[in-house]
Design an enzyme around this catalytic site. Structure first.
Site, PDB file in Angstrom:
ATOM      1  N   ASP A 189       5.224  13.626  23.661  1.00  0.00           N
ATOM      2  CA  ASP A 189       5.907  12.876  22.611  1.00  0.00           C
ATOM      3  C   ASP A 189       6.335  11.529  23.185  1.00  0.00           C
ATOM      4  O   ASP A 189       7.319  11.434  23.922  1.00  0.00           O
ATOM      5  CB  ASP A 189       7.125  13.653  22.119  1.00  0.00           C
ATOM      6  CG  ASP A 189       7.800  12.986  20.925  1.00  0.00           C
ATOM      7  OD1 ASP A 189       7.456  11.827  20.611  1.00  0.00           O
ATOM      8  OD2 ASP A 189       8.684  13.621  20.316  1.00  0.00           O
ATOM      9  N   CYS A 231      -1.068  -4.551   7.590  1.00  0.00           N
ATOM     10  CA  CYS A 231       0.168  -4.408   6.804  1.00  0.00           C
ATOM     11  C   CYS A 231       1.253  -5.376   7.258  1.00  0.00           C
ATOM     12  O   CYS A 231       2.312  -5.460   6.626  1.00  0.00           O
ATOM     13  CB  CYS A 231       0.683  -2.971   6.887  1.00  0.00           C
ATOM     14  SG  CYS A 231      -0.309  -1.787   5.947  1.00  0.00           S
ATOM     15  N   TYR A 284       6.419   0.474   7.548  1.00  0.00           N
ATOM     16  CA  TYR A 284       5.294   0.448   8.492  1.00  0.00           C
ATOM     17  C   TYR A 284       4.947  -0.969   8.946  1.00  0.00           C
ATOM     18  O   TYR A 284       4.752  -1.229  10.134  1.00  0.00           O
ATOM     19  CB  TYR A 284       4.088   1.113   7.835  1.00  0.00           C
ATOM     20  CG  TYR A 284       2.841   1.159   8.671  1.00  0.00           C
ATOM     21  CD1 TYR A 284       2.768   1.959   9.797  1.00  0.00           C
ATOM     22  CD2 TYR A 284       1.724   0.412   8.314  1.00  0.00           C
ATOM     23  CE1 TYR A 284       1.611   2.012  10.561  1.00  0.00           C
ATOM     24  CE2 TYR A 284       0.557   0.460   9.063  1.00  0.00           C
ATOM     25  CZ  TYR A 284       0.509   1.259  10.189  1.00  0.00           C
ATOM     26  OH  TYR A 284      -0.641   1.300  10.941  1.00  0.00           O
ATOM     27  N   ASN A 301      -7.913  -1.232   7.639  1.00  0.00           N
ATOM     28  CA  ASN A 301      -8.485  -0.069   6.927  1.00  0.00           C
ATOM     29  C   ASN A 301      -9.692   0.534   7.638  1.00  0.00           C
ATOM     30  O   ASN A 301     -10.835   0.397   7.183  1.00  0.00           O
ATOM     31  CB  ASN A 301      -8.880  -0.471   5.504  1.00  0.00           C
ATOM     32  CG  ASN A 301      -7.688  -0.844   4.660  1.00  0.00           C
ATOM     33  OD1 ASN A 301      -6.698  -0.133   4.611  1.00  0.00           O
ATOM     34  ND2 ASN A 301      -7.765  -1.995   3.994  1.00  0.00           N
ATOM     35  N   LYS A 334      -6.724   7.985   4.090  1.00  0.00           N
ATOM     36  CA  LYS A 334      -6.874   6.670   3.459  1.00  0.00           C
ATOM     37  C   LYS A 334      -7.952   6.729   2.383  1.00  0.00           C
ATOM     38  O   LYS A 334      -8.669   7.722   2.233  1.00  0.00           O
ATOM     39  CB  LYS A 334      -7.187   5.620   4.520  1.00  0.00           C
ATOM     40  CG  LYS A 334      -6.032   5.440   5.506  1.00  0.00           C
ATOM     41  CD  LYS A 334      -6.259   4.266   6.430  1.00  0.00           C
ATOM     42  CE  LYS A 334      -5.055   4.051   7.338  1.00  0.00           C
ATOM     43  NZ  LYS A 334      -5.225   2.887   8.233  1.00  0.00           N
ATOM     44  N   ALA A 335      -8.093   5.629   1.651  1.00  0.00           N
ATOM     45  CA  ALA A 335      -8.915   5.624   0.438  1.00  0.00           C
ATOM     46  C   ALA A 335     -10.358   6.091   0.661  1.00  0.00           C
ATOM     47  O   ALA A 335     -10.854   6.910  -0.129  1.00  0.00           O
ATOM     48  CB  ALA A 335      -8.890   4.236  -0.193  1.00  0.00           C
ATOM     49  N   LYS A 351     -12.529  13.720  -3.024  1.00  0.00           N
ATOM     50  CA  LYS A 351     -12.425  13.948  -4.470  1.00  0.00           C
ATOM     51  C   LYS A 351     -13.802  14.084  -5.114  1.00  0.00           C
ATOM     52  O   LYS A 351     -14.012  14.932  -5.996  1.00  0.00           O
ATOM     53  CB  LYS A 351     -11.640  12.805  -5.114  1.00  0.00           C
ATOM     54  CG  LYS A 351     -10.161  12.781  -4.748  1.00  0.00           C
ATOM     55  CD  LYS A 351      -9.445  11.596  -5.387  1.00  0.00           C
ATOM     56  CE  LYS A 351      -7.977  11.569  -5.017  1.00  0.00           C
ATOM     57  NZ  LYS A 351      -7.260  10.421  -5.648  1.00  0.00           N
ATOM     58  N   GLN A 353      -7.709  -3.023  -7.708  1.00  0.00           N
ATOM     59  CA  GLN A 353      -7.160  -3.546  -6.456  1.00  0.00           C
ATOM     60  C   GLN A 353      -8.284  -3.634  -5.416  1.00  0.00           C
ATOM     61  O   GLN A 353      -9.220  -2.841  -5.436  1.00  0.00           O
ATOM     62  CB  GLN A 353      -5.989  -2.688  -5.958  1.00  0.00           C
ATOM     63  CG  GLN A 353      -6.329  -1.241  -5.643  1.00  0.00           C
ATOM     64  CD  GLN A 353      -6.154  -0.293  -6.813  1.00  0.00           C
ATOM     65  OE1 GLN A 353      -6.492  -0.618  -7.936  1.00  0.00           O
ATOM     66  NE2 GLN A 353      -5.629   0.902  -6.535  1.00  0.00           N
ATOM     67  N   ARG A 376      -9.890  -4.273  -1.369  1.00  0.00           N
ATOM     68  CA  ARG A 376      -9.692  -4.052   0.066  1.00  0.00           C
ATOM     69  C   ARG A 376     -11.015  -4.308   0.794  1.00  0.00           C
ATOM     70  O   ARG A 376     -12.096  -4.302   0.197  1.00  0.00           O
ATOM     71  CB  ARG A 376      -9.257  -2.607   0.373  1.00  0.00           C
ATOM     72  CG  ARG A 376      -7.915  -2.174  -0.193  1.00  0.00           C
ATOM     73  CD  ARG A 376      -6.755  -2.864   0.514  1.00  0.00           C
ATOM     74  NE  ARG A 376      -5.486  -2.317   0.046  1.00  0.00           N
ATOM     75  CZ  ARG A 376      -4.831  -2.705  -1.029  1.00  0.00           C
ATOM     76  NH1 ARG A 376      -5.359  -3.638  -1.815  1.00  0.00           N
ATOM     77  NH2 ARG A 376      -3.671  -2.170  -1.345  1.00  0.00           N
TER      78      ARG A 376
END
Length: 334
Positions: free
Chosen positions: A56, A122, A151, A180, A194-195, A202, A222, A224
């Site tokens: 850790d 980000c 983040y 990404n 992530k996407a 899906k 949107q 990316r």
């Protein structure tokens, strides 16, 4: 780096770290230490010829144990995930500042020769990402600061820590802002995905279940860019070996809408699904793309693997995992 140097990869049990360790082994590096806070059974990839340590790194003593005798450090460790995670776990994401802070202190005291820190797109100011037709983000767009809450602030602060450890102590630090990253051997369910991985899952679920519909977060317009893992691993090593002292973009500049990303996955699967839009779901900024002018100037290279090519490989891996029945992570021993 010499093949005999001891190289430390933190976050080595994670998606990017596992691929980085695998690539270093392929190149013939003989002394690699891989560290992650997850139990070994939960690492995405694990290799018998590597020193694998579950530690850790929020604990200072663990950082000193990890860095001991290491000549080069790739610090990829962080508590993070896709937009669904970082929008709902801001405090957890910010606690990662303890990792980089303790790792920098340990690397300074152990006289490490090179330290790489994985930052994120980000960090970029939100007011420059309000349009789907976004102007690609150049490195200076991080200031005046208005990063992703939680983040993004942690990443931006940790970038500054790297800068000041070089200025004050002479620790050679390099920082890349990842855009990404996607590919096989990463999470595709459970809330941290992530996407690209989520959409693959899906679509595969729709094919397997016969329920030919898909939920899309937001309105699907949107935008990316998405960087395949092989480009990420190559760029990460090149940036550490370079003379680039300021944070630099590491990402694809192939901009797509989320609807277009779904189009690609549907084409790979050979199916067309009914789309159901969840406009209340986390969706992040309206548009984000990487300006690769600087990396091309500095390295004569930039990420270039086409999105469709990378998504084919990613889809195939997730499909095979889901066909196995459990949907759980599986380790790869090489």
């Amino acid at each position: 780096m010499k093949k005999s140097d001891l190289i430390l990869v933190t976050g080595g049990g994670g998606f990017i770290g596992g691929h980085l360790v695998a690539d270093l082994l392929r190149q013939g590096y003989a002394r690699i230490r891989s560290v992650d806070n997850k139990p070994l059974d939960d690492w995405y990839q694990i290799f018998p010829d590597v020193e694998n340590l579950p530690l850790d790194l929020r604990e200072k003593g663990a950082c000193f144990q990890a860095v001991r005798d290491a000549r080069y450090v790739f610090n990829l460790a962080a508590d993070m995930g896709g937009m669904g995670f970082i929008e709902t776990h801001k405090a957890d994401c910010m606690l990662s500042v303890m990792i980089n802070t303790n790792m920098l202190v340990a690397a300074r005291d152990q006289k490490t020769e090179g330290y790489f820190y994985s930052s994120s797109a980000c960090v970029y100011a939100a007011d420059k990402q309000t349009s789907a037709d976004v102007v690609a983000l150049k490195e200076s767009d991080a200031y005046p600061a208005m990063p992703e809450d939680g983040y993004g602030w942690e990443k931006l602060f940790s970038e500054r820590m790297c800068r000041h450890f070089f200025e004050d102590y002479g620790l050679v630090t390099r920082v890349a802002r990842y855009h990404n990253v996607y590919g096989p051997h990463g999470t595709y369910d459970g809330g941290r995905e992530k996407a690209p991985a989520a959409i693959c899952r899906k679509v595969i679920s729709a094919v397997m279940s016969g329920r030919h519909e898909i939920e899309i977060w937001g309105d699907g317009e949107q935008t990316r860019s998405f960087m395949y893992i092989d480009d990420c691993v190559r760029g990460t090593q090149a940036i550490l070996a370079s003379e680039i002292r300021e944070p630099i973009n590491l990402g694809s500049d192939e901009l797509v809408t989320i609807n277009q990303l779904v189009d690609i996955v549907e084409e790979i699967a050979g199916i067309t699904l009914k789309r159901r839009y969840n406009r209340d779901a986390p969706k992040g900024v309206r548009g984000r793309n990487s300006d690769n002018t600087l990396i091309k100037q500095k390295l004569g290279w930039a990420p270039s693997i086409p999105l469709r090519e990378g998504m084919q490989k990613t889809y195939r891996w997730i499909h095979d995992e889901m066909r196995k029945g459990s949907g759980e992570r599986r380790q790869v021993y090489r």
